[in-house]
Every structure is written in C-alpha cells, then in structure tokens.
Design a protein around this motif. Structure first.
Motif, short mmCIF file in Angstrom:
data_model
loop_
_atom_site.label_atom_id
_atom_site.label_comp_id
_atom_site.label_asym_id
_atom_site.label_seq_id
_atom_site.Cartn_x
_atom_site.Cartn_y
_atom_site.Cartn_z
N ARG B 53 -30.01 -44.75 -87.63
CA ARG B 53 -29.78 -45.32 -86.66
C ARG B 53 -30.74 -45.96 -85.96
O ARG B 53 -30.29 -47.26 -85.24
N GLU B 54 -32.04 -45.63 -86.16
CA GLU B 54 -33.08 -46.39 -85.69
C GLU B 54 -33.01 -47.92 -86.18
O GLU B 54 -33.32 -48.86 -85.64
N ASP B 55 -32.94 -47.64 -87.60
CA ASP B 55 -32.83 -49.08 -88.36
C ASP B 55 -31.87 -49.96 -87.95
O ASP B 55 -32.20 -51.33 -87.61
N ALA B 58 -33.16 -51.31 -84.61
CA ALA B 58 -34.13 -52.20 -84.78
C ALA B 58 -33.56 -53.74 -85.32
O ALA B 58 -34.18 -54.68 -85.05
N LYS B 59 -32.99 -53.57 -86.22
CA LYS B 59 -32.19 -54.80 -86.92
C LYS B 59 -31.61 -55.57 -85.95
O LYS B 59 -31.82 -56.88 -86.00
N HIS B 60 -30.96 -55.01 -85.06
CA HIS B 60 -30.43 -55.99 -83.86
C HIS B 60 -31.50 -56.36 -83.05
O HIS B 60 -31.28 -57.53 -82.78
N LEU B 64 -33.48 -60.73 -81.73
CA LEU B 64 -33.25 -61.00 -80.43
C LEU B 64 -34.86 -61.08 -79.78
O LEU B 64 -35.28 -62.12 -78.93
N GLN B 65 -35.75 -60.09 -80.14
CA GLN B 65 -36.94 -60.01 -79.62
C GLN B 65 -37.70 -61.65 -80.13
O GLN B 65 -38.44 -62.15 -79.20
N ALA B 66 -37.75 -61.95 -81.44
CA ALA B 66 -38.19 -62.98 -82.07
C ALA B 66 -37.72 -64.21 -81.06
O ALA B 66 -38.52 -65.38 -80.69
N ARG B 67 -36.55 -64.25 -80.92
CA ARG B 67 -35.83 -65.54 -80.01
C ARG B 67 -36.44 -65.54 -78.73
O ARG B 67 -36.61 -66.66 -78.24
N ILE B 68 -36.69 -64.41 -78.09
CA ILE B 68 -37.34 -64.37 -76.49
C ILE B 68 -38.70 -64.96 -76.74
O ILE B 68 -39.12 -65.88 -75.98
#
Lengths: 132, 275, 122
Positions: B53-55, B58-60, B64-68
């Motif tokens: 589940r974590e994976d 995190a995968k999602h 998104l974090q990188a884009r931010i």
C-alpha cells in the motif's frame, strides 16, 4: 502619413526658435511661426492647423485677444490652444482658460513637458478626425 | 390434561427446545461471523503492514512532489527576474528623466548661443540677451551694463522691469556689481526665496568677459513669480552668457564702429569726387 | 461709498464680457461697449469715473475716441486709460497727443487698473 500643422505665435525670436526646435521631436508635425496675434490670425486663415501655441504679451494683438478671436472662428472653434507665457498669476491663467485655451504653461518652459503636451493634443485630434 | 393446555409439560419442553435450538443457531451464526471478521481483520492487518500500500501511495506522491518543487523553483526564478526587470526599469526611467532634463538644457543653450551670434546689430544683441533672461531663465527685473573704457565704470545700457534712469553707474571694483565683474566671478544669491529687490545687491551678477578682459555685466534683481529657485540650466545659461554675450556685444560694437568709419570714409570720398 | 464707475471699450465680445466680470468682482460698476461710437454715446448718457480704452478699435480708432473725449468740455475731465498690446514709444506719443492719462498693457492685470484708478482719482 499625414502631417499635422502647429502654429507658434510668439514675439520673441529666441522663444520662437526654442519652441520650433523642441517640436522637431514631434512626429509628422510641421511648425509655422507668427510674430503676434494679427500675424497669427493671418496664418490661421491661410492654412489648416491642428494646434496653436501662443504667448500672451505680444505687440499689436496680445495672446488673450487672439484666443478669443480663434474661438470665434467656426473653422477653429475646437482647435487645441496651448498658452506659453511669463504670466503666472491665477488671474491670467483663469482668463486664458475662460476664453477657451486648453492648457497653460509658464516660462521658463521644460521642453520635454511641452513636447508631451503637444503630442497628446495632436494624438487626440488625430483620433477625433478618424472617428468622424 | 388437553394438548392445548399451555401448562402441558411436553408442550413446554418443546418450546424450550425450540428456544435452545434458535439460541444455538444464533450462537453458531455469531461464531461464524466472528470467524469471518477475524479473518478479515487479519487480512487487513496483513495489508497495512505489508509494503504494497505504501508503495502505491508513494509511487503517486513522488512525481507530484517533484512537480511541485520544479514549479516552486520556476516561480522563484520568475520572481528574481521580475525584480531584476523592475530594477532595470527604474534605472531606465531615472536615466530617461535625466536625459530629458539634459536635452532641455542643451536645447536652451543651443538656441541662446545661436541667437546671440545670429546678428551684428548691437541693439539686436542687447534684445536677445533680454529675451534669454526673460524667457529662458525667467527673470523679471534685470539690467545689462557695459564697461566704459575711459571712465572704467559699468554703465547701464538696457533694463527690464526697472527704470533705466534709476540704475547707478558702478565703477569697476566697487559694490557688488563692480567687484564681481572685476573678479570675473559669477555671483548667485544663495537664499532665493527670501531675496527682495535691491539695486545695491543684485540676485545674480554675470560678468561679461572677452577672454580675461571684463567688458560688462548683467545684474538680475528679481525673478518671475513662478520661478522658485535656480536650476542647472540657469547656471549653464549664466556661463554661456558670460562668454557668448560678451563676444556678441563686442563684435556688434566693432561692426558698428567699422560701419560708421566706412560710411564716414565713403562720405569723404563722395565729397571729394563730387567736383 | 458709491462704487466707482468704469466704462470699458473693447471690440471682442467674449473678452469684453470677461473683463467686465473681472472688474465687477473687484468692486467696480462696469459698463462695456464694443466701439468708439458706442463709447461716445455711453458718455452722453452717463459720466463714468474712468474710461478703459483699447487702442485698436474698428471704425473709429482708440486715439480718435480719446481725442473726442478730451476735446469735449463735458467729458474732458474723465481720466482715460489706453489699453495697448505693448507699450511702444509710438503708441505713447500718439496717446500724449490726444491727451491720454495713462497706458496699461493688455491683457490688463486687475491690480494695475486698481492702482491706476487710485492714482488718477485721488
């Protein structure tokens, strides 16, 4: 491109030269000089002008009378008139504006400001002519 | 006893049995449900602790974090560039105003010089000097003095805003005017707003000099009401007048003298040749 | 004290109106006419305390009007102030010839008129 005509009415040759020189920076504008009110009226009758710049203290006919005479002429009832004069009193300014002048500058003039005002008047005049 | 009698013991036994059966069934069902739930709980616990589940989350989240982060960097970059552009704009605007003022000054100086040297008529040179001081400087009361060689005194030859007759003849080296002209030093009143007209003490003295020889002076005694103080243009105009007005006046004077001489000689020649 | 009466002679209508208003606000009783003939007629009807006379007028010029005012014993005593665009020696000489009392440059400053009035009427 059409050329707009500016009439400069001023009895001092030095001042006339200064104004004409400054107005060289205005695009598509031609300057015609007159030495006093009577000479000014003669020039106005002989051609079509888009702007009149006039002094007040002149021989034969003064600038205030000239403004009154210009506004009486149906051909020039809405031509922009800029007064450039040594007279800085409110009474003098009020009198010029009451008779129909559009703007009033005192001497010594900032040529940059003079150019700005003239460009503005000419622009408005051009726009009004295009709308008509 | 009859079968419909509620107090019949076999009937009551039957009822009790039924209730027990039902109870047993119910309990069975509860146990089964319990079993099911326990199994489900075990499954969910297993899921939660397992990395799966974590994976997925995190995968999602990571892209998104990188884009931010990327966008925030860009934003900072834009803000920096905006500040730079604003600063540049401000410096351009300041420079524009400076250049415009300089342009205005140069126009005044050019026209003044042009006019002064445009004529050899003495009266016209004097008139041009007056025009420059009235229109370009903005003075209301002033006078032009010429140095008379013979008397060594400054004599007023032209006045504006004052009666020429009321003006003094000033010996070179005496009084404000005489001293300033002798020293060939431009004199300027420091406290313009509180100056009042004083013939003994002009606001401005412009020595007119040909090289190092004084030939006269211009004294200003009052400014137009709307003129509050002197500006850079005025200093430059005074300097220009100090040199160019002197030259123009001298040239005109010489011209008049030579023209007179010429007409005198011509007259003489005419007289001689008339016979 | 009664208001001082001023007769203004100026041929340009809007200017005459403006000048009349200006002097009225300064406390004078003002009458305005557009030419020399009307001025002389106005003088027949009522004597003002001062005449402000433009040098350049249609038909009868300002100097002629001044001459007539000064030559008529009824009006000779009234101060006549000539309004001239620039005080030239010529204008002043002509004015002296016809008896003008003062010269004021146009456009006149109300302060000048007031001062001149005080000088002439004291």
């Amino acid at each position: 491109m059409e050329c707009q005509k500016i009439l400069v009415v001023e009895d001092s040759p030095t001042m006339r030269q200064l104004i004409t020189f400054a107005l060289k920076r205005v695009q598509n504008a031609e300057v015609v000089e007159a030495t006093d009110g009577v000479d000014g009226l003669k020039r106005l009758a002989a051609d079509t002008f888009d702007l009149v710049i006039t002094d007040i203290n002149m021989p034969i006919m003064d600038g205030i009378k000239l403004v009154a005479m210009i506004r009486k002429d149906p051909a020039y009832v809405d031509v922009p008139i800029l007064v450039v004069t040594t007279e800085g009193a409110e009474e003098d300014r009020d009198r010029a504006m009451a008779l129909g002048a559009n703007a009033y500058m005192t001497k010594p003039v900032q040529t940059g400001r003079l150019i700005e005002i003239c460009e503005q008047f000419l622009k408005e005049r051009k726009a009004a002519a295009e709308r008509a | 006893m009859s079968p419909s009698d509620p107090q019949d013991p076999s009937q009551r036994a039957e009822e009790f049995l039924q209730i027990f059966h039902k109870g047993a069934e119910f309990t069975q069902e509860l146990l089964k449900e319990n079993e099911r739930l326990r199994y489900r709980l075990l499954e969910i616990e297993k899921e939660a602790t397992s990395g799966d589940r974590e994976d997925t989350l995190a995968k999602h989240l990571r892209p998104l974090q990188a884009r931010i982060d990327l966008l925030e960097n860009e934003k900072r970059e834009f803000e920096r560039r905006l500040r730079d552009v604003e600063e540049e704009n401000l410096s351009f605007a300041t420079r524009y105003v400076e250049i415009e003022a300089e342009n205005n000054m140069l126009a005044n100086l050019y026209i003044a010089s042009f006019q002064l040297h445009a004529t050899l008529e003495f009266s016209e040179v004097v008139r041009t000097i007056s025009e420059i001081i009235i229109n370009l400087v903005g003075a209301e009361a002033f006078a032009v003095y010429l140095l008379e060689e013979k008397s060594g005194a400054l004599s007023p030859i032209s006045a504006e805003g004052l009666d020429l007759e009321n003006l003094p003849v000033v010996p070179l080296g005496e009084g404000f005017l005489g001293k300033a002209v002798q020293r060939q030093d431009l004199y300027l009143e420091k406290d313009v707003p509180s100056y009042t007209l004083n013939l003994e003490r002009p606001m401005v003295v412009i020595p007119l000099c040909l090289g190092d020889r004084p030939v006269g002076g211009i004294a200003v005694y009052g400014l137009l009401a709307q003129k509050e103080n002197f500006s850079k243009v005025d200093f430059e105009l005074f300097r220009l007048l100090g040199g160019h007005a002197a030259t123009a006046l001298s040239a005109a004077r010489l011209h008049t003298l030579s023209a007179r001489k010429l007409s005198t000689m011509q007259g003489f020649i005419d007289l001689l040749t008339q016979k | 004290m009664a208001k001082k009466k001023v007769l203004i002679v100026e041929d340009e209508e809007s200017l005459l109106k403006l000048e009349s208003i200006l002097l009225t606000t300064k406390g004078y009783e003002v009458r305005g006419v557009a030419n020399g003939r009307a001025a002389l007629e106005a003088l027949e009807a009522e004597l003002p305390d001062l005449v402000l006379l433009d040098v350049m007028l249609p038909e009868m010029d300002g100097f002629e009007v001044c001459r007539r005012i000064k030559n008529d014993p009824k009006t000779a005593a009234i101060p006549v102030v000539m309004l001239t665009a620039k005080k030239t020696a010529e204008d002043m000489a002509k004015g002296d010839e016809v008896g003008a009392d003062r010269y004021i440059t146009k456009p006149f400053k109300s302060v000048m008129v007031i001062e001149t009035m005080e000088q002439l009427l004291s």
